[in-house]
Design a protein around this motif. Structure first.
Motif, mmCIF file in Angstrom:
data_model
loop_
_atom_site.group_PDB
_atom_site.id
_atom_site.type_symbol
_atom_site.label_atom_id
_atom_site.label_comp_id
_atom_site.label_asym_id
_atom_site.label_seq_id
_atom_site.Cartn_x
_atom_site.Cartn_y
_atom_site.Cartn_z
ATOM 1 N N GLN A 6 0.815 -1.208 0.000
ATOM 2 C CA GLN A 6 0.000 0.000 0.000
ATOM 3 C C GLN A 6 0.853 1.265 0.000
ATOM 4 O OE1 GLN A 6 -3.472 0.021 -0.296
ATOM 5 N NE2 GLN A 6 -2.995 -2.131 -0.731
ATOM 6 N N SER A 7 2.045 1.170 0.546
ATOM 7 C CA SER A 7 2.935 2.330 0.613
ATOM 8 C C SER A 7 4.291 1.965 0.027
ATOM 9 C CB SER A 7 3.112 2.797 2.061
ATOM 10 O OG SER A 7 3.830 1.825 2.817
ATOM 11 N N TRP A 8 5.099 2.987 -0.188
ATOM 12 C CA TRP A 8 6.422 2.811 -0.789
ATOM 13 C C TRP A 8 7.305 1.895 0.049
ATOM 14 C CZ3 TRP A 8 11.457 3.820 0.517
ATOM 15 C CH2 TRP A 8 12.376 3.894 -0.528
ATOM 16 N N LEU A 9 7.201 2.007 1.372
ATOM 17 C CA LEU A 9 8.045 1.207 2.248
ATOM 18 C C LEU A 9 7.707 -0.274 2.185
ATOM 19 C CD1 LEU A 9 8.251 3.495 5.406
ATOM 20 C CD2 LEU A 9 10.099 2.947 3.824
ATOM 21 N N GLU A 10 6.519 -0.627 1.719
ATOM 22 C CA GLU A 10 6.120 -2.023 1.611
ATOM 23 C C GLU A 10 6.447 -2.618 0.239
ATOM 24 O OE1 GLU A 10 1.972 -2.123 2.441
ATOM 25 O OE2 GLU A 10 2.193 -1.517 4.527
ATOM 26 N N ALA A 11 6.817 -1.774 -0.719
ATOM 27 C CA ALA A 11 7.087 -2.248 -2.081
ATOM 28 C C ALA A 11 8.426 -2.987 -2.137
ATOM 29 C CB ALA A 11 7.085 -1.070 -3.050
ATOM 30 N N LEU A 12 8.655 -3.695 -3.251
ATOM 31 C CA LEU A 12 9.854 -4.512 -3.412
ATOM 32 C C LEU A 12 10.796 -3.885 -4.443
ATOM 33 C CD1 LEU A 12 8.147 -8.012 -3.394
ATOM 34 C CD2 LEU A 12 9.626 -7.048 -1.612
ATOM 35 N N PRO A 13 12.104 -3.797 -4.128
ATOM 36 C CA PRO A 13 13.058 -3.125 -5.018
ATOM 37 C C PRO A 13 13.689 -4.070 -6.035
ATOM 38 C CG PRO A 13 14.133 -3.639 -2.959
ATOM 39 C CD PRO A 13 12.711 -4.146 -2.835
ATOM 40 N N ILE A 14 13.894 -3.563 -7.234
ATOM 41 C CA ILE A 14 14.655 -4.257 -8.266
ATOM 42 C C ILE A 14 15.579 -3.228 -8.914
ATOM 43 C CG2 ILE A 14 12.922 -6.035 -8.747
ATOM 44 C CD1 ILE A 14 12.022 -4.345 -11.150
ATOM 45 N N GLY A 15 16.619 -3.687 -9.605
ATOM 46 C CA GLY A 15 17.500 -2.719 -10.249
ATOM 47 C C GLY A 15 18.757 -3.358 -10.812
ATOM 48 N N ASN A 16 19.498 -2.563 -11.587
ATOM 49 C CA ASN A 16 20.764 -3.043 -12.166
ATOM 50 C C ASN A 16 21.959 -2.248 -11.662
ATOM 51 O OD1 ASN A 16 20.642 -0.596 -13.506
ATOM 52 N ND2 ASN A 16 20.304 -1.470 -15.541
ATOM 53 N N GLY A 17 21.759 -1.453 -10.619
ATOM 54 C CA GLY A 17 22.840 -0.643 -10.081
ATOM 55 C C GLY A 17 22.776 0.798 -10.525
ATOM 56 N N ALA A 18 22.084 1.085 -11.615
ATOM 57 C CA ALA A 18 21.922 2.453 -12.104
ATOM 58 C C ALA A 18 20.447 2.799 -12.289
ATOM 59 C CB ALA A 18 22.660 2.638 -13.428
ATOM 60 N N PHE A 19 19.684 1.874 -12.828
ATOM 61 C CA PHE A 19 18.260 2.066 -13.088
ATOM 62 C C PHE A 19 17.508 1.113 -12.170
ATOM 63 C CE2 PHE A 19 14.694 2.110 -16.434
ATOM 64 C CZ PHE A 19 14.309 3.404 -16.104
ATOM 65 N N GLY A 20 16.595 1.638 -11.360
ATOM 66 C CA GLY A 20 15.910 0.807 -10.384
ATOM 67 C C GLY A 20 14.439 1.123 -10.295
ATOM 68 N N SER B 108 -12.902 -13.600 -3.673
ATOM 69 C CA SER B 108 -12.891 -13.981 -5.093
ATOM 70 C C SER B 108 -11.491 -14.030 -5.692
ATOM 71 C CB SER B 108 -13.754 -13.012 -5.906
ATOM 72 O OG SER B 108 -13.212 -11.695 -5.868
ATOM 73 N N ILE B 109 -10.502 -13.431 -5.028
ATOM 74 C CA ILE B 109 -9.121 -13.455 -5.517
ATOM 75 C C ILE B 109 -8.405 -14.606 -4.817
ATOM 76 C CG2 ILE B 109 -7.018 -12.135 -5.878
ATOM 77 C CD1 ILE B 109 -9.533 -11.023 -7.268
ATOM 78 N N LYS B 110 -8.072 -15.629 -5.580
ATOM 79 C CA LYS B 110 -7.485 -16.839 -5.022
ATOM 80 C C LYS B 110 -5.965 -16.829 -5.185
ATOM 81 C CE LYS B 110 -11.824 -18.446 -4.940
ATOM 82 N NZ LYS B 110 -12.625 -18.629 -3.708
ATOM 83 N N GLU B 111 -5.276 -17.433 -4.227
ATOM 84 C CA GLU B 111 -3.843 -17.743 -4.323
ATOM 85 C C GLU B 111 -2.976 -16.523 -4.671
ATOM 86 O OE1 GLU B 111 -4.129 -20.731 -7.320
ATOM 87 O OE2 GLU B 111 -4.310 -22.352 -5.853
ATOM 88 N N TYR B 112 -3.308 -15.374 -4.087
ATOM 89 C CA TYR B 112 -2.503 -14.177 -4.366
ATOM 90 C C TYR B 112 -1.123 -14.311 -3.714
ATOM 91 C CZ TYR B 112 -0.716 -9.445 -4.384
ATOM 92 O OH TYR B 112 0.089 -8.337 -4.561
ATOM 93 N N GLN B 113 -0.088 -13.933 -4.483
ATOM 94 C CA GLN B 113 1.282 -13.867 -3.974
ATOM 95 C C GLN B 113 1.981 -12.646 -4.567
ATOM 96 O OE1 GLN B 113 3.911 -17.250 -4.227
ATOM 97 N NE2 GLN B 113 2.183 -18.690 -4.135
ATOM 98 N N ARG B 114 2.749 -11.999 -3.735
ATOM 99 C CA ARG B 114 3.652 -10.931 -4.197
ATOM 100 C C ARG B 114 5.023 -11.285 -3.640
ATOM 101 N NH1 ARG B 114 5.284 -5.927 -1.712
ATOM 102 N NH2 ARG B 114 3.816 -6.294 0.010
ATOM 103 N N ARG B 115 6.022 -11.427 -4.521
ATOM 104 C CA ARG B 115 7.306 -11.895 -4.029
ATOM 105 C C ARG B 115 8.471 -11.325 -4.840
ATOM 106 N NH1 ARG B 115 4.834 -15.823 -7.082
ATOM 107 N NH2 ARG B 115 6.142 -16.980 -8.580
ATOM 108 N N LEU B 116 9.623 -11.344 -4.202
ATOM 109 C CA LEU B 116 10.884 -10.955 -4.837
ATOM 110 C C LEU B 116 11.864 -12.103 -4.679
ATOM 111 C CD1 LEU B 116 12.891 -8.944 -6.135
ATOM 112 C CD2 LEU B 116 13.431 -8.146 -3.815
ATOM 113 N N ASP B 117 12.273 -12.671 -5.788
ATOM 114 C CA ASP B 117 13.281 -13.727 -5.786
ATOM 115 C C ASP B 117 14.650 -13.046 -5.800
ATOM 116 O OD1 ASP B 117 15.039 -15.793 -6.228
ATOM 117 O OD2 ASP B 117 13.806 -16.776 -7.752
ATOM 118 N N MET B 118 15.286 -12.978 -4.660
ATOM 119 C CA MET B 118 16.559 -12.263 -4.578
ATOM 120 C C MET B 118 17.677 -12.982 -5.322
ATOM 121 S SD MET B 118 16.635 -10.629 -0.752
ATOM 122 C CE MET B 118 16.538 -12.197 0.107
#
Length: 378
Positions: free
Chosen positions: A65-79, A172-182
């Motif tokens: 719901q907020s930025w602090l709960e989101a998951l980060p990705i990036g290549n070292g320059a663009f994220g 009605s929303i089944k099997e929801y997952q949000r994940r980051l494979d580090m």
């Protein structure tokens, strides 16, 4: 467990985008922190206990719901920060070259490296005379510039508005997952509506400053989506321009001004390109529209005019052309090959160290709950 450099850099870049905490008495500006409003409440998600095999996976049962709960990705320059939304989603992105210019006088800009050898000799003399306080005062008054050095800026947001053909209802929303494979650097969101399984993947290319976003449906259902750019701003002169620049592209452009307009503020531009193998995609009035599709691929690029050789002389370059070149190259390489290359580059850094503390434990508790439980440990 070792957190690879790419994820580490992405997290550091992402935390740099937090709104600056104002000092006492300083002017207060509205928060520009990215949020994810407008999604249905948690009551629409059916409770379940997914099996997460990898110990290096961060996972959650609800969208951020907020930025602090989101998951980060990036290549070292663009994220980017990924939120894993349902009917509404956002990918907030940033580049390490997007800064507001420092608040400097022309005298300082034109003479940034004045001869201060005499002042330095005075400081040395005071130190040898055991007059540390006086030496400190000379340094503060005559060596240090008193100015705003500029601040790191969030680039923008790519907003998504999804339509799955049905209105979400309780459970009605089944099997929801949000994940980051580090271990791979890929962010995933998946859920089931009726007999259709939906999965969204987001990653950043290692060869180009491009974010790849793919939404796919497995089953009888389809989806539609509207996309546009956004970038919160403190002042009117910081506002962006958004437009359609091709039948399947939209562009966002602006200037990273601080409190005032300056001739050395860097320009920035981002381009998003969508493609589908079923359904249709159109671009109109700064928005992309995907209709009745079973899969959607979006390439998102960002370029700035920052001049690393001379920060006070922004580059006079074709930013839109640079963005288009990046998304075109990624599209030509293809989703699979671009992702394989990104994962390979990520793992070359991530897997240099493997640190294990104690016996292996099952990854059967959502990351947010695991963090809360850790607070009760002795």
């Amino acid at each position: 467990m070792f957190l690879g450099k790419r994820i580490c850099v992405s997290i550091l870049m992402a935390f740099a985008m937090l709104s600056t905490i104002s000092a006492v008495g300083a002017p207060k500006y509205p928060s520009t922190q990215t949020k994810l409003p407008g999604n249905p409440g948690r009551y629409v998600f059916e409770k379940h206990a997914p099996a997460i095999e990898k110990p290096t996976t961060l996972w959650f049962l609800y969208p951020a719901q907020s930025w602090l709960e989101a998951l980060p990705i990036g290549n070292g320059a663009f994220g980017a920060m990924t939120f894993g939304g349902l009917t509404k989603d956002v990918v907030q992105f940033n580049h390490d070259t997007l800064w507001t210019p420092p608040d400097l006088s022309p005298d300082i800009i034109n003479n940034r490296y004045p001869d201060k050898s005499g002042v330095i000799n005075r400081v040395r003399k005071l130190i040898f005379q055991q007059k540390a306080h006086e030496a400190h005062e000379v340094v503060r008054e005559e060596l240090l510039h008193r100015y705003d050095v500029g601040s790191y800026q969030p680039f923008g947001e790519l907003l998504f508005d999804y339509d799955f053909g049905v209105e979400p209802k309780k459970g009605s929303i089944k099997e929801y997952q949000r994940r980051l494979d580090m271990r791979t650097g890929i962010s995933f969101t998946s859920f089931t509506i009726g007999d259709t399984r939906y999965e969204r993947q987001v990653f950043v290319s290692n060869k180009r400053d491009v974010i790849g976003i793919r939404m796919a449906a497995t089953g009888p259902g389809t989806f539609s989506a509207n996309m546009t750019f956004s970038r919160p701003a403190y002042f009117d002169h910081q506002k962006i321009a958004i437009e359609s620049c091709a039948p399947n592209q939209i562009a966002m452009s602006g200037v990273a001004h601080g409190k005032k307009i300056t001739p050395y503020s860097p320009r920035y531009e981002a381009v998003a390109q969508a493609s589908v193998s079923s359904g249709s995609v159109t671009s109109q009035d700064g928005a992309l529209h995907v209709k009745d599709s079973r899969d959607m691929t979006v390439w998102l690029s960002g370029v700035t005019s920052y001049n690393s050789a001379d920060p006070f002389k922004p580059l006079d370059t074709d930013l839109r052309g640079g963005c288009r070149k990046l998304v075109t190259a990624s599209n030509k390489a293809g989703w699979e090959q671009t992702q394989v290359d990104a994962v390979k580059a990520h793992q070359a850094i991530f897997e240099r160290v493997d640190l294990r503390l104690g016996e292996a434990q099952p990854n059967d508790v959502p990351t947010n709950e695991r963090v809360m439980r850790s607070k009760d440990l002795p």
